[in-house]
Structures are given as structure tokens and as C-alpha cells.
Design an enzyme around this catalytic site. Structure first.
Site, PDB file in Angstrom:
ATOM      1  CD  GLU A  65     -42.305  22.639  63.469  1.00 10.64           C
ATOM      2  OE1 GLU A  65     -41.265  23.327  63.481  1.00 10.64           O
ATOM      3  OE2 GLU A  65     -43.451  23.115  63.621  1.00 10.64           O
TER       4      GLU A  65
ATOM      5  CD  GLU B  98     -48.570  14.273  53.753  1.00 10.56           C
ATOM      6  OE1 GLU B  98     -49.738  14.198  54.214  1.00 10.56           O
ATOM      7  OE2 GLU B  98     -47.793  13.295  53.721  1.00 10.56           O
TER       8      GLU B  98
END
Length: 428
Positions: A174, A217
Site C-alpha cells: 500500500e 512481505e
């Protein structure tokens, strides 16, 4: 293929004459822009069959043979030597070419901004011959299970034309940052997860992706098992379409390694579930840290040695940087180094009239220079020696191959040596 390190006083033409090739062949193999201005310490590849080795103090026929993976008897025969004759230091020994091995290679490609540059598309087109997979970076997962698409331009067509598998890279990013909260939602909310999988499947069918590659991740440690469960679910579903499933993993050296970049990744489970993994064995030297090799061979070996203890070597792709960094000295936290390609690094050394050094422990080239503003700089990058060390490690450990981050950075010696060492597997 010979790797030659430029010495003081050498010219392109004297080097070419010494190896019995033309200057034009060397220029073409190395894409030399200023062939009459070689840098001391610069490596160039010489397009010959086999290579030469100059005997060093302490060498024996058997130690040299072991170094190059051939028999001492073969080495003695091709050089017309008696196995019992002591070697003379400085003697030039011919090393016959070793057998090429099968290998798979992936190239991430990352368009930035609102358009795909001509140069980036051309890089994909030029290098697709050497690739098994082409991976546009990235489809970003959204909190409702939908996907934000990257710029794809002509990448699907380039993949088709070159028998390359188009890899669908999906991240939990994001605002260009990996989000543990986004990961939590996708891995734990089953309604959103099912919608997410539906959208992946529809998009893959639309563009012709044949490998679904999850680069999740910075996951919460608590979501490690949820990630494993999601991978099993995805694998079952995508296998019905005949697609591969792969993941990107942080570089770990133990199963209980602490830190949010590591704890959400279960090497053993990924090795059991997915078709292959990309281990991100780079960024020890990174843009926000002090000057050092980006992928020093020792830490890379440590990570991969641990990885092969947890999963089949045939499922592991070594991550490899196609870039280096130019740091301003002294390093100050909060400053950012400039990324440079290997070709750019050599140009910087040339423009500042400095020689290139080589760290044999890290297996990486570097140099320092003073910029026009009087500030000191230190540059670490990749060259033919450093990439050959990584290729040797792939062959030693029996790995699946190598994954490059990222295309668009000029490193012609890499591709020449890849072709010399490997037969590239084409799956498409």
C-alpha cells in the site's frame, strides 16, 4: 569465455591480440561505449572457447582442476603436461569449457509512473532470450480483495514471442510499502480471500499468466500459519488451471530468525507447497545503510545453505541484483545512496580517473572517488567476477536458477556469462 581484468597500460587492442580475438568482438560482447578509455580494474569478457588460468604460488595440477570442476588428467592432457611435472608460477594454462547445466531464470521488470519507457520495454525484449519467466512488478492487492494492475504494455506479447512464462507478481503493498495489516486481512478474512483468489484467476486468464507469484512481505509473525494455509488453498486451485505457484522469501539463516521481515516466512512449508521460491539474497548493502557490497557471497551462501536444508534445491532461485549503489561519505543515517547499473559504475570510475578494486571476501568490485563538489563517494556494484561467483554457487548447490531484480539496468557481461554457463529452460 575468459574474464579479463584490465591492468595498467593495457589497451583494448593489446588485450584482443593477447587472446587471439578482434577488438570488435570484445566491444560487442561488453557493449563498450568508450573502448579507447578502459578503466584499470574493469572486467571484460573475452568471447573465446574455454578460458586461461595463470598458475599462482601454491597451485598444483589437482587444485587447479578442482577449482574449475574438471579432472587433473584432462587438464594435463589438454596442456600437454606430465602429471608429475611441477607447475611454473605464471604458466598460462588452458581450461577447456565446462558442460553447461540446465537453469531457470526470472527477470522482474518494474514500470514506474504513467507510462512504460521505450528503454524498459527494449530491455525486456533484448533479454527475454535468456529468461524462463518475465515478471512485471506488481499487481497490488487491495483490502477488498480486488487488484490494482501494473503497467503491462507489450510485456505479455514479448513473453509469448520468446517462449517465456509470464509471471503474475502479487504484493501486499500500500503506497509502495509492504503492509502487515493488508496481509492480515487477506490471510484471515475468508470472504475477502475467496474474492481475492477469484480476481487473481480472472486476471491471469485475461493476460495469459502461467505462474502466480506471491511476494507477501512484512507479515505479522502471527500470520505465518495463515499464510501457509492460504498457499495450500491457492496451490490446489491454480493447479487445476495448469499454473505454477511461486513465492518470494526474505533471506533467512534459521527457522526461528526474529524480525517481521522473516517470521511470516516458513521455508519448510513453502518448499512443500509451492513449485519454486525466489530468495531475495541481496540488499545487505542498501540505499539507506552504510557502503558495502549489495550481495556479498558469504551471507548469500549462508542463506542458501540454510534454504537447501529446508527445501529441495531444485525449488530455489537465487535472487540477484542488477545494480549497485553510490554512497556519499561519511555515511549519515537518513541519507540515501544512488542506484547505478554496472555500466554506470564503470563510467563514474572513468570520469573520475580512479581504478576499480575488488573485495575477494565479498566477491564484489568497488571504488572511491571525490566528486566535483569535493564530497567523497564509495561505489559498490557487480561485475563479471562477482556474477560468475554466484553462477558457481548455483551449480555447486544444484539450485533451480536465478531471479534478477531488475531488468532495465545495463550489465552485458551477466548475459554473456549466463549463456556460457547454462542452458536456459523454456517452459512456455
Amino acid at each position: 569465455m575468459q574474464i579479463h581484468v584490465v591492468q595498467p597500460g593495457q589497451s583494448l587492442y593489446s588485450i584482443a591480440q593477447g587472446y587471439g580475438v578482434t577488438a570488435e568482438q570484445i566491444i560487442r560482447s561488453n557493449e563498450l561505449q568508450t573502448p579507447n578509455e578502459l578503466v584499470v580494474g574493469q572486467t571484460i569478457v573475452i568471447p573465446i572457447t574455454g578460458s586461461y588460468y595463470w598458475v599462482q604460488p601454491g597451485d598444483s595440477l589437482w587444485s587447479i582442476a578442482r577449482k574449475f570442476g574438471i579432472s587433473a588428467q584432462t587438464l594435463a592432457s589438454v596442456n600437454r603436461l606430465s602429471p608429475s611435472t611441477p607447475l611454473q608460477v605464471g604458466f598460462r594454462m588452458y581450461i577447456p569449457p565446462t558442460r553447461r547445466v540446465q537453469g531457470e531464470f526470472n527477470g522482474y521488470i518494474e514500470p514506474r509512473g504513467n507510462t512504460v519507457s521505450k528503454e524498459l520495454e527494449e530491455s525486456a525484449r533484448e533479454n527475454a532470450h535468456y529468461l524462463t519467466y518475465l515478471a512485471p512488478f506488481s499487481f497490488q492487492a487491495l483490502r477488498d480483495g480486488s487488484l490494482k494492475e501494473p503497467l503491462l504494455n507489450n510485456f505479455p506479447e514479448i513473453a509469448r514471442q520468446n517462449q517465456v512464462v509470464l509471471m503474475m507478481v502479487i504484493t501486499n503493498q500500500e503506497n509502495d510499502q509492504f503492509s502487515d495489516e493488508l496481509g492480515r486481512i487477506l490471510l484471515n478474512d475468508m470472504n475477502i480471500q475467496n474474492k481475492f483468489l477469484d480476481n487473481i484467476e480472472a486476471t491471469a486468464q485475461k493476460y495469459g499468466f502461467k505462474d502466480i507469484h506471491l511476494d507477501f512481505e512484512y507479515l505479522r509473525p502471527a500470520d505465518r500459519e495463515a499464510y501457509n494455509a492460504f498457499l495450500r488453498k491457492a496451490k490446489s486451485r491454480f493447479s487445476q488451471q495448469g499454473w505454477l505457484l511461486s513465492t518470494a522469501l526474505a533471506p533467512k539463516t534459521s527457522s526461528d530468525q526474529k524480525g517481521k521481515w522473516y517470521e511470516g516466512h516458513d521455508y519448510k512449508a513453502h518448499g512443500e507447497i509451492v513449485d519454486f521460491v525466489v530468495i531475495m539474497t541481496y540488499e545487505w548493502g542498501y540505499s539507506g545503510g552504510p557502503a558495502m557490497a549489495v550481495s556479498p557471497i558469504g551471507p548469500v551462501r549462508d542463506v542458501l545453505t540454510y534454504a537447501v536444508s529446508e527445501m529441495p534445491a531444485s525449488k530455489i532461485m537465487m535472487g540477484q541484483n542488477l545494480y549497485g549503489y553510490d554512497w556519499t561519505l561519511p555515511f549519515k543515517p537518513g541519507t540515501v545512496a544512488k542506484a547505478v547499473s554496472p555500466q554506470q559504475a564503470i563510467q563514474i570510475a572513468r570520469e573520475n580517473n580512479v581504478a576499480i578494486s575488488y573485495d575477494y571476501k565479498a566477491q564484489a568490485p568497488f571504488f572511491k572517488y571525490t566528486a566535483k563538489d569535493g564530497k567523497q563517494h564509495e561505489v559498490w556494484f557487480e561485475d563479471a567476477r562477482s556474477i560468475q561467483a554466484k553462477f558457481n554457487l548455483i551449480k555447486e548447490l544444484g539450485l533451480r536458477g536465478m531471479s534478477y531484480w531488475k531488468l532495465g539496468l545495463s550489465f552485458p557481461q551477466n548475459w554473456a556469462l549466463l549463456e556460457y554457463n547454462f542452458n536456459v529452460v523454456k517452459r512456455a
